[in-house]
Design a protein around this motif. Structure first.
Motif, PDB file in Angstrom:
ATOM      1  N   PRO A 103       4.869  11.143  14.480  1.00 20.49           N
ATOM      2  CA  PRO A 103       5.209  10.526  13.353  1.00 20.49           C
ATOM      3  C   PRO A 103       4.955   9.137  13.515  1.00 20.49           C
ATOM      4  O   PRO A 103       4.931   8.298  12.401  1.00 20.49           O
ATOM      5  CB  PRO A 103       6.760  10.443  13.281  1.00 20.49           C
ATOM      6  CG  PRO A 103       7.052  11.142  14.721  1.00 20.49           C
ATOM      7  CD  PRO A 103       5.736  11.802  15.088  1.00 20.49           C
ATOM      8  N   ASP A 106       1.744   8.411  11.707  1.00 20.96           N
ATOM      9  CA  ASP A 106       1.205   9.354  10.844  1.00 20.96           C
ATOM     10  C   ASP A 106       0.016  10.088  10.899  1.00 20.96           C
ATOM     11  O   ASP A 106      -0.981  10.030  10.109  1.00 20.96           O
ATOM     12  CB  ASP A 106       1.313   8.954   9.253  1.00 20.96           C
ATOM     13  CG  ASP A 106       2.681   8.354   8.805  1.00 20.96           C
ATOM     14  OD1 ASP A 106       3.647   8.384   9.506  1.00 20.96           O
ATOM     15  OD2 ASP A 106       2.813   7.746   7.575  1.00 20.96           O
ATOM     16  N   THR A 126       4.714  17.092   1.171  1.00 18.87           N
ATOM     17  CA  THR A 126       5.579  16.160   1.220  1.00 18.87           C
ATOM     18  C   THR A 126       6.709  16.832   0.263  1.00 18.87           C
ATOM     19  O   THR A 126       6.434  17.719  -0.273  1.00 18.87           O
ATOM     20  CB  THR A 126       5.377  14.541   0.881  1.00 18.87           C
ATOM     21  OG1 THR A 126       4.880  14.600  -0.645  1.00 18.87           O
ATOM     22  CG2 THR A 126       4.010  14.101   1.431  1.00 18.87           C
ATOM     23  N   TYR A 151       2.424   8.007   5.027  1.00 18.25           N
ATOM     24  CA  TYR A 151       3.480   8.399   4.201  1.00 18.25           C
ATOM     25  C   TYR A 151       4.782   7.720   4.182  1.00 18.25           C
ATOM     26  O   TYR A 151       5.100   6.800   5.118  1.00 18.25           O
ATOM     27  CB  TYR A 151       3.806   9.899   4.951  1.00 18.25           C
ATOM     28  CG  TYR A 151       2.794  11.033   4.702  1.00 18.25           C
ATOM     29  CD1 TYR A 151       2.546  11.689   3.579  1.00 18.25           C
ATOM     30  CD2 TYR A 151       2.148  11.256   5.651  1.00 18.25           C
ATOM     31  CE1 TYR A 151       1.441  12.493   3.395  1.00 18.25           C
ATOM     32  CE2 TYR A 151       0.751  12.036   5.615  1.00 18.25           C
ATOM     33  CZ  TYR A 151       0.597  12.888   4.417  1.00 18.25           C
ATOM     34  OH  TYR A 151      -0.618  13.671   4.304  1.00 18.25           O
ATOM     35  N   GLU A 153       8.300   6.411   4.708  1.00 18.03           N
ATOM     36  CA  GLU A 153       8.873   6.612   5.883  1.00 18.03           C
ATOM     37  C   GLU A 153      10.357   7.437   5.776  1.00 18.03           C
ATOM     38  O   GLU A 153      11.130   7.979   6.669  1.00 18.03           O
ATOM     39  CB  GLU A 153       9.406   5.086   6.549  1.00 18.03           C
ATOM     40  CG  GLU A 153       8.316   4.439   7.276  1.00 18.03           C
ATOM     41  CD  GLU A 153       7.469   5.317   8.419  1.00 18.03           C
ATOM     42  OE1 GLU A 153       8.150   5.833   9.235  1.00 18.03           O
ATOM     43  OE2 GLU A 153       6.205   5.550   8.307  1.00 18.03           O
ATOM     44  N   ASN A 156       9.665  13.408   4.138  1.00 15.09           N
ATOM     45  CA  ASN A 156       9.368  14.487   5.239  1.00 15.09           C
ATOM     46  C   ASN A 156       8.097  15.151   4.981  1.00 15.09           C
ATOM     47  O   ASN A 156       7.713  15.204   3.516  1.00 15.09           O
ATOM     48  CB  ASN A 156      10.668  15.520   5.262  1.00 15.09           C
ATOM     49  CG  ASN A 156      11.892  15.078   5.479  1.00 15.09           C
ATOM     50  OD1 ASN A 156      12.172  14.643   6.752  1.00 15.09           O
ATOM     51  ND2 ASN A 156      13.037  14.724   4.381  1.00 15.09           N
ATOM     52  N   VAL A 157       7.634  15.795   5.891  1.00 19.84           N
ATOM     53  CA  VAL A 157       6.251  16.328   5.780  1.00 19.84           C
ATOM     54  C   VAL A 157       6.432  17.759   6.173  1.00 19.84           C
ATOM     55  O   VAL A 157       7.405  18.063   7.150  1.00 19.84           O
ATOM     56  CB  VAL A 157       5.039  15.680   6.539  1.00 19.84           C
ATOM     57  CG1 VAL A 157       4.737  14.290   5.738  1.00 19.84           C
ATOM     58  CG2 VAL A 157       5.209  15.543   7.897  1.00 19.84           C
ATOM     59  N   VAL A 183       9.302  11.848   8.596  1.00 18.83           N
ATOM     60  CA  VAL A 183       8.016  10.906   8.633  1.00 18.83           C
ATOM     61  C   VAL A 183       8.529   9.889   9.698  1.00 18.83           C
ATOM     62  O   VAL A 183       7.695   9.446  10.654  1.00 18.83           O
ATOM     63  CB  VAL A 183       7.530  10.300   7.430  1.00 18.83           C
ATOM     64  CG1 VAL A 183       6.342   9.158   7.602  1.00 18.83           C
ATOM     65  CG2 VAL A 183       6.820  11.279   6.552  1.00 18.83           C
TER      66      VAL A 183
END
Length: 187
Positions: A103, A106, A126, A151, A153, A156-157, A183
């Protein structure tokens, strides 16, 4: 309070994904994968082609950079084979491919874990509607590469891993999914 909720949701999501993958996954045994020269455009027997969502951006990963500059090619190869750092989250693997997410920065890691003439690929999705990204590892078996993305902040990924045939440009199952990963790295 939010962190406890996210942790519980993450554990529940991960357990659900594990149960679902155990019920629906059909792993391919090593002897089912033909040599690269025996494969046609249809891919390995029993494997299904995966269609990429519209707008998916595909990028080749690069050999990972470690904290200090590497003095020579041998040291660079050793760093690439060493794999992701312990801070990598959402570790996910399917036949011959692995991936995870760091994280802070990224950064996605993609490992090619099986010698079968195919490459490893990790799809990144995402929860806020950004077009998916795919990171490819074309560096060969027992190597790891990274893809550096940016991505939101507060998003979520989620990772999806496959095998990739660079000769045909097609992605194949078996596949695996991670749970949603914040993230910002805060569960």
């Amino acid at each position: 309070m939010r962190n406890k909720w996210r942790a519980r949701l993450g554990v529940l999501t991960g357990a659900s994904a594990l149960v679902l993958s155990a019920v629906t996954a059909s792993p391919v045994a090593a002897d089912e994968t033909p040599p690269a020269t025996a494969r046609g455009d249809e891919g390995p027997p029993g494997w299904r082609e995966v269609e990429m969502p519209p707008g998916t951006k595909i990028a080749e990963g690069v050999a990972p950079a470690r904290d200090a500059p590497l003095p020579d090619a041998k040291a660079a190869a050793a760093a690439a084979a060493a794999g992701p750092p312990s801070s990598c989250l959402g570790a996910t693997a399917a036949y011959g491919a692995g991936g995870c997410f760091v994280p802070y920065g990224d950064i996605f890691w993609v490992g090619d874990l099986r010698k079968d003439g195919m490459s490893a690929a990790v799809g990144i999705y995402t929860d806020y509607g950004r077009a998916p990204d795919v990171c490819l590892n074309k560096n060969g078996v027992n190597t790891w590469v990274t893809c550096n993305k940016d991505y939101r902040e507060d998003g979520n990924v989620r990772l999806q891993v496959w095998r990739y045939d660079s000769g045909t440009g097609k992605f194949y199952q078996p596949e695996a999914w991670s749970s949603w990963i914040p993230v910002d790295g805060q569960y």
